[in-house]
Design an enzyme around this catalytic site. Structure first.
Site, PDB file in Angstrom:
ATOM      1  N   ALA A   1      -5.619 116.769   1.237  1.00  0.00           N
ATOM      2  CA  ALA A   1      -6.577 115.783   0.710  1.00  0.00           C
ATOM      3  C   ALA A   1      -7.756 116.514   0.083  1.00  0.00           C
ATOM      4  O   ALA A   1      -8.341 117.400   0.712  1.00  0.00           O
ATOM      5  CB  ALA A   1      -7.055 114.865   1.830  1.00  0.00           C
ATOM      6  N   GLY A   2      -8.072 116.172  -1.117  1.00  0.00           N
ATOM      7  CA  GLY A   2      -9.209 116.826  -1.765  1.00  0.00           C
ATOM      8  C   GLY A   2      -9.690 116.042  -2.968  1.00  0.00           C
ATOM      9  O   GLY A   2      -8.921 115.324  -3.600  1.00  0.00           O
ATOM     10  N   ILE A   3     -10.995 116.163  -3.234  1.00  0.00           N
ATOM     11  CA  ILE A   3     -11.577 115.469  -4.392  1.00  0.00           C
ATOM     12  C   ILE A   3     -12.428 116.455  -5.185  1.00  0.00           C
ATOM     13  O   ILE A   3     -12.812 117.510  -4.661  1.00  0.00           O
ATOM     14  CB  ILE A   3     -12.473 114.281  -3.959  1.00  0.00           C
TER      15      ILE A   3
ATOM     16  N   TYR B   1     -17.194 122.152  -4.772  1.00  0.00           N
ATOM     17  CA  TYR B   1     -15.753 122.341  -4.531  1.00  0.00           C
ATOM     18  C   TYR B   1     -15.455 123.796  -4.131  1.00  0.00           C
ATOM     19  O   TYR B   1     -14.701 124.049  -3.187  1.00  0.00           O
ATOM     20  CB  TYR B   1     -15.018 121.965  -5.825  1.00  0.00           C
TER      21      TYR B   1
ATOM     22  N   GLY C   1      -3.499 127.711  -7.967  1.00  0.00           N
ATOM     23  CA  GLY C   1      -4.269 127.792  -9.201  1.00  0.00           C
ATOM     24  C   GLY C   1      -4.178 126.449  -9.897  1.00  0.00           C
ATOM     25  O   GLY C   1      -3.941 125.419  -9.265  1.00  0.00           O
TER      26      GLY C   1
HETATM   27  N1  CAA Z   1     -18.110 128.472 -18.680  1.00  0.00           N
HETATM   28  C1  CAA Z   1     -19.250 128.755 -19.350  1.00  0.00           C
HETATM   29  N2  CAA Z   1     -20.044 127.811 -19.876  1.00  0.00           N
HETATM   30  C2  CAA Z   1     -19.669 126.555 -19.746  1.00  0.00           C
HETATM   31  C3  CAA Z   1     -18.496 126.182 -19.051  1.00  0.00           C
HETATM   32  C4  CAA Z   1     -17.708 127.216 -18.527  1.00  0.00           C
HETATM   33  N3  CAA Z   1     -16.559 126.948 -17.875  1.00  0.00           N
HETATM   34  N4  CAA Z   1     -18.402 124.832 -19.055  1.00  0.00           N
HETATM   35  C5  CAA Z   1     -19.478 124.376 -19.719  1.00  0.00           C
HETATM   36  N5  CAA Z   1     -20.222 125.408 -20.139  1.00  0.00           N
HETATM   37  C6  CAA Z   1     -21.468 125.343 -20.890  1.00  0.00           C
HETATM   38  C7  CAA Z   1     -21.391 124.283 -21.968  1.00  0.00           C
HETATM   39  O1  CAA Z   1     -20.910 124.846 -23.170  1.00  0.00           O
HETATM   40  C8  CAA Z   1     -22.830 123.836 -22.090  1.00  0.00           C
HETATM   41  O2  CAA Z   1     -23.552 124.775 -22.800  1.00  0.00           O
HETATM   42  P1  CAA Z   1     -24.891 124.349 -23.614  1.00  0.00           P
HETATM   43  O3  CAA Z   1     -25.852 123.829 -22.595  1.00  0.00           O
HETATM   44  O4  CAA Z   1     -25.307 125.615 -24.273  1.00  0.00           O
HETATM   45  O5  CAA Z   1     -24.417 123.288 -24.553  1.00  0.00           O
HETATM   46  C9  CAA Z   1     -23.259 123.901 -20.652  1.00  0.00           C
HETATM   47  O6  CAA Z   1     -22.468 124.899 -20.001  1.00  0.00           O
HETATM   48  C10 CAA Z   1     -22.945 122.572 -19.988  1.00  0.00           C
HETATM   49  O7  CAA Z   1     -23.753 122.520 -18.934  1.00  0.00           O
HETATM   50  P2  CAA Z   1     -23.949 121.131 -18.274  1.00  0.00           P
HETATM   51  O8  CAA Z   1     -24.998 121.260 -17.236  1.00  0.00           O
HETATM   52  O9  CAA Z   1     -24.145 120.090 -19.315  1.00  0.00           O
HETATM   53  O10 CAA Z   1     -22.520 120.934 -17.602  1.00  0.00           O
HETATM   54  P3  CAA Z   1     -21.990 119.624 -16.973  1.00  0.00           P
HETATM   55  O11 CAA Z   1     -22.778 119.255 -15.762  1.00  0.00           O
HETATM   56  O12 CAA Z   1     -21.814 118.608 -18.030  1.00  0.00           O
HETATM   57  O13 CAA Z   1     -20.553 120.044 -16.439  1.00  0.00           O
HETATM   58  C11 CAA Z   1     -18.347 120.731 -16.537  1.00  0.00           C
HETATM   59  C12 CAA Z   1     -19.753 120.896 -17.117  1.00  0.00           C
HETATM   60  C13 CAA Z   1     -17.765 119.375 -16.966  1.00  0.00           C
HETATM   61  C14 CAA Z   1     -18.330 120.777 -15.023  1.00  0.00           C
HETATM   62  C15 CAA Z   1     -17.537 121.850 -17.101  1.00  0.00           C
HETATM   63  O14 CAA Z   1     -18.167 123.044 -16.804  1.00  0.00           O
HETATM   64  C16 CAA Z   1     -16.141 121.912 -16.564  1.00  0.00           C
HETATM   65  O15 CAA Z   1     -15.289 121.103 -16.881  1.00  0.00           O
HETATM   66  N6  CAA Z   1     -15.881 122.963 -15.747  1.00  0.00           N
HETATM   67  C17 CAA Z   1     -14.566 123.221 -15.242  1.00  0.00           C
HETATM   68  C18 CAA Z   1     -14.361 122.444 -13.992  1.00  0.00           C
HETATM   69  C19 CAA Z   1     -13.013 122.752 -13.414  1.00  0.00           C
HETATM   70  O16 CAA Z   1     -12.348 123.744 -13.706  1.00  0.00           O
HETATM   71  N7  CAA Z   1     -12.584 121.868 -12.554  1.00  0.00           N
HETATM   72  C20 CAA Z   1     -11.335 122.055 -11.905  1.00  0.00           C
HETATM   73  C21 CAA Z   1     -10.828 120.725 -11.501  1.00  0.00           C
HETATM   74  S1  CAA Z   1      -9.157 120.859 -10.936  1.00  0.00           S
HETATM   75  C22 CAA Z   1      -9.300 121.618  -9.504  1.00  0.00           C
HETATM   76  O17 CAA Z   1     -10.347 121.805  -8.974  1.00  0.00           O
HETATM   77  C23 CAA Z   1      -7.974 121.995  -8.891  1.00  0.00           C
HETATM   78  C24 CAA Z   1      -8.014 123.395  -8.466  1.00  0.00           C
HETATM   79  O18 CAA Z   1      -8.256 123.657  -7.306  1.00  0.00           O
HETATM   80  C25 CAA Z   1      -7.670 124.487  -9.410  1.00  0.00           C
END
Ligand code: CAA
Length: 248
Positions: free
Chosen positions: A90-92, A154, A185
């Site tokens: 279970a995870g979110i 997370y 992964g």
């Molecule tokens: N690396 C570097 N920079 C990043 C980045 C990243 N991965 N993601 C966003 N940025 C940058 C953006 O380009 C933006 O830059 P500017 O401010 O210069 O425009 C800035 O960081 C965005 O910052 P915000 O504070 O606006 O970010 P946010 O709060 O809107 O959130 C996010 C960004 C949606 C979380 C995004 O970073 C993201 O999708 N990250 C990946 C999350 C991820 O991998 N989740 C995994 C889910 S699945 C899972 O968890 C299963 C598992 O176990 C593998």
């Protein structure tokens, strides 16, 4: 030999469903435990596991609520017998950068992803120890090993699972109970599908095998750890991430 009873939390989720199927194929009576509120997904799940007949059943659980969780496990044990195998899947996610993260987004993820592991393990560990057999597998994440942008909550919870796993493994090692974690992964699940497409494509480009993992590729490792014959593996973390993070 008596049929082992397996409880899989997050049991109707992306990884959980596949884990249930693998455990059932290996001859276990499987209980897929998940939130009662996921009724739509539950209906799909019932179709997906129909071929397994009564060997995979659904039971409602809220892993984030200690008392409800204890009660649910008591009810599951009353129906199917003592839980021999526990898989915490279970995870979110509540992804956002820390500067924007609300206390609720922090505590929800910690309460479900890490608190849930405490709640379920606490309910089964005594019985497993008394009976001299148990298999606990905690589904962590590569992001608990590397940290991920936008996932302080997370990543903290998933890294915390490793500490929990190792500590509990020591406590029950002499009782025939093993406790391990598996760190998937990025896999082809709804959780990963929810990531913005450009971010997801960037992640996939960094996976050495060049693709997302299949849930079944995680499930077969879980199944392996749950085998009666896997009693010498405990306190371990098995990464299954397509080479995304390598360590030794
Ligand atoms: N690396 C570097 N920079 C990043 C980045 C990243 N991965 N993601 C966003 N940025 C940058 C953006 O380009 C933006 O830059 P500017 O401010 O210069 O425009 C800035 O960081 C965005 O910052 P915000 O504070 O606006 O970010 P946010 O709060 O809107 O959130 C996010 C960004 C949606 C979380 C995004 O970073 C993201 O999708 N990250 C990946 C999350 C991820 O991998 N989740 C995994 C889910 S699945 C899972 O968890 C299963 C598992 O176990 C593998």
């Amino acid at each position: 030999m008596t049929q082992r009873v397996a409880l899989v939390t997050g049991g109707i989720g992306g990884l959980g469903t596949e884990i249930c199927k693998h455990l059932a194929r290996s001859g276990r009576q499987v209980v897929a435990a998940d939130l009662a509120s996921r009724a739509e997904r539950e209906a799909e799940f019932e179709k997906e596991v129909a071929a397994f007949g009564g060997t995979i059943t659904f039971h409602a659980i809220d892993v984030g609520d200690f008392d409800a969780c204890t009660q649910a496990i008591k009810s599951i044990e009353g129906k199917y017998g003592a839980v021999d195998i526990l898989v915490n899947a279970a995870g979110i996610t509540r992804d956002t950068t820390l500067r924007k993260m609300s206390p609720q987004q922090w505590s929800d993820v910690l309460a479900i992803n890490l608190g849930g592991v405490f709640n379920t393990c606490r309910a089964v560990v005594e019985g497993m120890s008394e009976r001299g057999f148990g298999r606990i597998v905690n589904i962590s994440s590569v992001n608990g090993q590397t940290g991920q942008f936008g996932q302080t909550n997370y990543s903290a919870a998933k890294a915390g699972m490793h500490g929990f796993t190792m500590a509990l493994a020591r406590e029950v090692a002499r009782k025939g109970v093993t406790v391990n974690s598996v760190s998937p992964g990025y896999c082809r699940t709804a959780m990963v599908a929810a990531i913005a497409e450009n971010v997801r494509n960037q992640i996939i480009a960094n996976i050495p095998v060049g693709r997302l993992g299949e849930p079944s590729e995680i499930a077969r490792v879980v199944d392996f750890l749950c085998a009666d014959e896997s009693g010498f593996i405990t306190g371990a973390n098995i990464p299954v991430n397509g080479g995304y993070f390598m360590d030794f």
